[in-house]
Design a protein around this motif. Structure first.
Motif, mmCIF file in Angstrom:
data_model
loop_
_atom_site.group_PDB
_atom_site.id
_atom_site.type_symbol
_atom_site.label_atom_id
_atom_site.label_comp_id
_atom_site.label_asym_id
_atom_site.label_seq_id
_atom_site.Cartn_x
_atom_site.Cartn_y
_atom_site.Cartn_z
ATOM 1 N N LEU A 1 -17.246 53.900 11.420
ATOM 2 C CA LEU A 1 -17.438 52.391 11.284
ATOM 3 C C LEU A 1 -16.159 51.530 11.397
ATOM 4 O O LEU A 1 -16.138 50.896 12.170
ATOM 5 C CB LEU A 1 -18.172 52.003 10.041
ATOM 6 C CG LEU A 1 -18.551 50.778 9.971
ATOM 7 C CD1 LEU A 1 -19.382 50.188 11.211
ATOM 8 C CD2 LEU A 1 -18.953 50.025 8.693
ATOM 9 N N PRO B 1 -18.226 59.021 3.673
ATOM 10 C CA PRO B 1 -17.051 58.898 3.978
ATOM 11 C C PRO B 1 -16.754 59.073 5.586
ATOM 12 O O PRO B 1 -16.051 58.208 6.150
ATOM 13 C CB PRO B 1 -16.091 59.918 3.544
ATOM 14 C CG PRO B 1 -17.006 60.451 2.358
ATOM 15 C CD PRO B 1 -18.199 60.053 2.465
ATOM 16 N N GLN C 1 -19.063 58.272 8.007
ATOM 17 C CA GLN C 1 -19.644 57.133 8.388
ATOM 18 C C GLN C 1 -18.705 55.914 8.361
ATOM 19 O O GLN C 1 -18.597 54.978 9.049
ATOM 20 C CB GLN C 1 -21.167 56.557 7.730
ATOM 21 C CG GLN C 1 -22.071 57.587 8.035
ATOM 22 C CD GLN C 1 -23.216 57.164 6.963
ATOM 23 O OE1 GLN C 1 -23.295 56.195 6.646
ATOM 24 N NE2 GLN C 1 -23.825 58.416 6.249
ATOM 25 N N ILE C 2 -18.167 55.713 7.193
ATOM 26 C CA ILE C 2 -17.359 54.524 6.696
ATOM 27 C C ILE C 2 -15.999 54.670 7.627
ATOM 28 O O ILE C 2 -15.562 53.617 8.363
ATOM 29 C CB ILE C 2 -16.958 54.576 5.392
ATOM 30 C CG1 ILE C 2 -18.129 54.094 4.454
ATOM 31 C CG2 ILE C 2 -15.805 53.560 5.038
ATOM 32 C CD1 ILE C 2 -18.008 54.444 3.088
ATOM 33 N N PHE C 3 -15.588 55.722 7.797
ATOM 34 C CA PHE C 3 -14.371 56.108 8.522
ATOM 35 C C PHE C 3 -14.568 55.713 10.113
ATOM 36 O O PHE C 3 -13.994 54.789 10.696
ATOM 37 C CB PHE C 3 -13.853 57.545 8.562
ATOM 38 C CG PHE C 3 -12.878 58.024 9.584
ATOM 39 C CD1 PHE C 3 -11.493 57.263 9.311
ATOM 40 C CD2 PHE C 3 -13.032 58.686 10.700
ATOM 41 C CE1 PHE C 3 -10.666 57.562 10.310
ATOM 42 C CE2 PHE C 3 -12.152 59.038 11.476
ATOM 43 C CZ PHE C 3 -10.738 58.624 11.163
#
Lengths: 250, 182
Positions: free
Chosen positions: B38, B32, B34-36
Motif C-alpha cells: 500500500l 505487513p 498489505q501495508i508495504f
C-alpha cells in the motif's frame, strides 16, 4: 464450518475466501515483501490511474479528449472539494488528498471486476490510510497552530459548566475518528463483496437461482454506488479533518 | 512468522482446504505485506500525480479558462463595436434622410419659382395674343360691315334699276345707310 457445508453437497459458502492473500508466484509464505494478489491489484489500480491521468492528459489539449476530460472532471471535483472545505490555504494539500481519493476510487471499482481482489476491503490497508490521515492532520495542527490547536476541543461559546464535559466528548470523538474512518471503508467494501459471494453461492441451487442472480445484479448495482460514495466520504472527511487542523477555532 | 506460514498453504489463517479461517482481514500474518505494498502504491500514485498529472491538468485548465476569458472579452469588444457601427449607421441614415428632405424642398421651391416665371410669361403671351386676335376680329368685323353696306347699296341700286326706276346713287346710299343703322 466450511467442511460441514462441504459434506452437505452443492451448497458451499466461502464468502470470505475472496479476501485471502496469496503469493503471486508459487505457494510460499507471505512475507512483507512477497508480491501477492494485493500487489497485483494495487499495481493495476496504479496503472489505471496512470492511464487516465498521464496518458489521458498527454495531449494537453485545450479541447480535451474523452480520457482527458475524465481526468479533468475528477481533478476539478476534488480541487473544488478541498478548496470549499479547507479554504484557500488547504489547496497545497490537494495532491495528497487526490492520491487518497484516486487510490480508493480505483481500488473500489477495480474490485467490482469478477475474480478481482479488493485491497480497500482489508482493515490493514484502510487503517494505514485512516491513521495516516489522523497522524498527519494532528501533527499538522500542532505545527500550524501550536498549543492553540487544543482549542479544537474547548468550545468557548458553550456554557462554562458544559465546557469540560464537551471537551472530554470532543477528545474521545477525535480519537475515534481514524477508527471509524478506516472501518467504514473496509466494512462497506467487504460486506458488499461478501454478500455478492453469498448470493453467488445460492445461485447453485436451482430453486432459488433466478432470485439469487437477481440479487447479485441488485447488490452489484448497489456496490457501484457504494464504491463511489465511500471514496467520496473518505475524501471529504479527510478534508474536514484537515480543515480542523488548519482552523481549529470553531 | 515465517516458520508458521511455511508449512504448506495451511497456516494460522487458512485451513487445509485453502479456505479462510475467520476473517482474512484480521490475519496478522498478511498485514505487513498489505501495508508495504500500500505504501509503495501510495507513494507511486503521489509522485505520478504531483510530478506529472496534476501540474499538467492544472495548466490545461488554467489555459482553457484564460482562453475562454479572452474569447468572452473579445466577443464583448466585438459586440460593442457592432453596437457602435449600428448607431453610426442609424445616424447616417437619419442624416441622409434629412438631407434628402432638404434637397427635395429646395428642388420644389426652385421648380415653383421657375413655374411661376413661366406661368407669368405664358399669361403675358396669352394676353398679347388675345389682344391681337381681338384687334383682328374688330378689323374683320368692320370690313364685314362695310362689305355688307356696299353689297346692300349695289343690290338696292340693281333692284331699283330692275324695277325701272332710275335712282339717284346718293339717295339710295343715304337710304341704305339709314336702314342699316335702324
Amino acid at each position: 464450518m466450511a467442511t460441514e457445508e462441504h459434506s452437505e453437497g452443492g451448497l458451499v459458502f466461502h464468502p470470505l475466501d475472496q479476501f485471502i492473500v496469496k503469493p503471486l508466484f508459487g505457494d510460499g509464505p507471505v512475507h512483507w515483501y512477497t508480491p501477492t494478489n494485493v500487489t497485483l491489484w494495487m499495481a493495476i489500480a496504479l496503472l489505471a490511474i496512470a492511464a487516465v491521468f498521464v496518458l489521458g492528459s498527454r495531449g494537453r489539449a485545450v479541447v480535451p479528449t474523452r480520457l482527458q476530460s475524465i481526468g479533468e472532471l475528477i481533478y476539478g471535483f476534488i480541487y473544488k472539494m478541498v478548496e470549499d472545505v479547507t479554504g484557500k490555504d488547504g489547496v497545497k494539500y490537494f495532491p495528497y488528498i487526490m492520491t487518497l481519493f484516486l487510490f480508493i476510487l480505483f481500488s473500489n471499482y477495480l474490485a467490482l471486476i469478477p475474480m478481482s481482489y479488493s485491497p480497500t476491503s482489508m482493515i490493514a490497508v484502510t487503517a494505514v490510510l485512516g491513521f495516516g490521515v489522523f497522524i498527519a492532520v494532528t501533527i499538522l495542527g500542532f505545527v500550524k497552530n501550536g498549543p492553540a490547536f487544543l482549542g479544537l476541543f474547548w468550545m468557548s461559546d458553550a456554557p462554562a459548566i458544559l465546557r469540560p464535559i464537551i471537551a472530554i466528548i470532543e477528545v474521545i470523538s477525535y480519537f475515534v475518528r481514524p477508527v471509524s474512518h478506516s472501518i467504514r471503508l473496509a466494512g462497506n467494501i467487504m460486506a458488499g463483496h461478501a454478500v455478492l459471494k453469498v448470493f453467488a453461492g445460492f445461485a447453485a441451487l436451482t430453486l432459488v437461482s433466478p432470485l439469487a442472480i437477481f440479487g447479485i445484479v441488485a447488490i452489484y448495482g448497489l456496490e457501484i454506488l457504494v464504491c463511489g460514495i465511500q471514496a467520496y466520504v473518505f475524501t471529504i472527511l479527510t478534508c474536514v479533518y484537515l480543515k480542523d487542523a488548519l482552523h481549529p477555532a470553531h | 512468522m515465517a516458520t508458521e506460514t511455511h508449512d504448506a498453504v495451511a497456516g494460522t489463517c487458512v485451513d487445509a482446504g485453502g479456505s479462510a479461517l475467520g476473517m482474512p482481514q484480521l490475519c496478522a500474518d498478511w498485514m505487513p505485506n498489505q501495508i508495504f505494498w500500500l505504501v509503495i502504491t501510495l507513494i507511486a500514485i503521489y509522485l505520478l500525480m504531483s510530478r506529472i498529472a496534476l501540474p499538467r491538468i492544472g495548466a490545461v485548465l488554467a489555459e482553457r479558462s484564460g482562453t475562454i476569458t479572452n474569447d468572452i472579452a473579445a466577443a464583448e469588444d466585438l459586440k460593442n463595436k457592432a453596437a457602435e457601427a449600428e448607431a453610426a449607421y442609424d445616424q447616417a441614415l437619419l442624416d441622409a434622410r434629412s438631407e434628402a428632405q432638404k434637397i427635395v424642398a429646395a428642388a420644389k421651391a426652385e421648380i415653383q419659382a421657375e413655374l411661376d416665371v413661366e406661368l407669368q410669361k405664358a399669361d403675358a403671351q396669352i394676353a398679347a395674343k388675345t389682344a391681337e386676335s381681338e384687334a383682328a376680329i374688330a378689323e374683320i368685323r368692320a370690313g364685314a360691315i362695310k362689305s355688307v353696306t356696299d353689297v346692300a347699296k349695289d343690290t338696292a341700286k340693281e333692284l331699283v334699276a330692275a324695277m325701272g326706276g332710275t335712282a339717284d346713287a346718293k339717295t339710295i346710299t343715304a337710304a341704305v345707310t339709314a336702314r342699316m343703322k335702324g
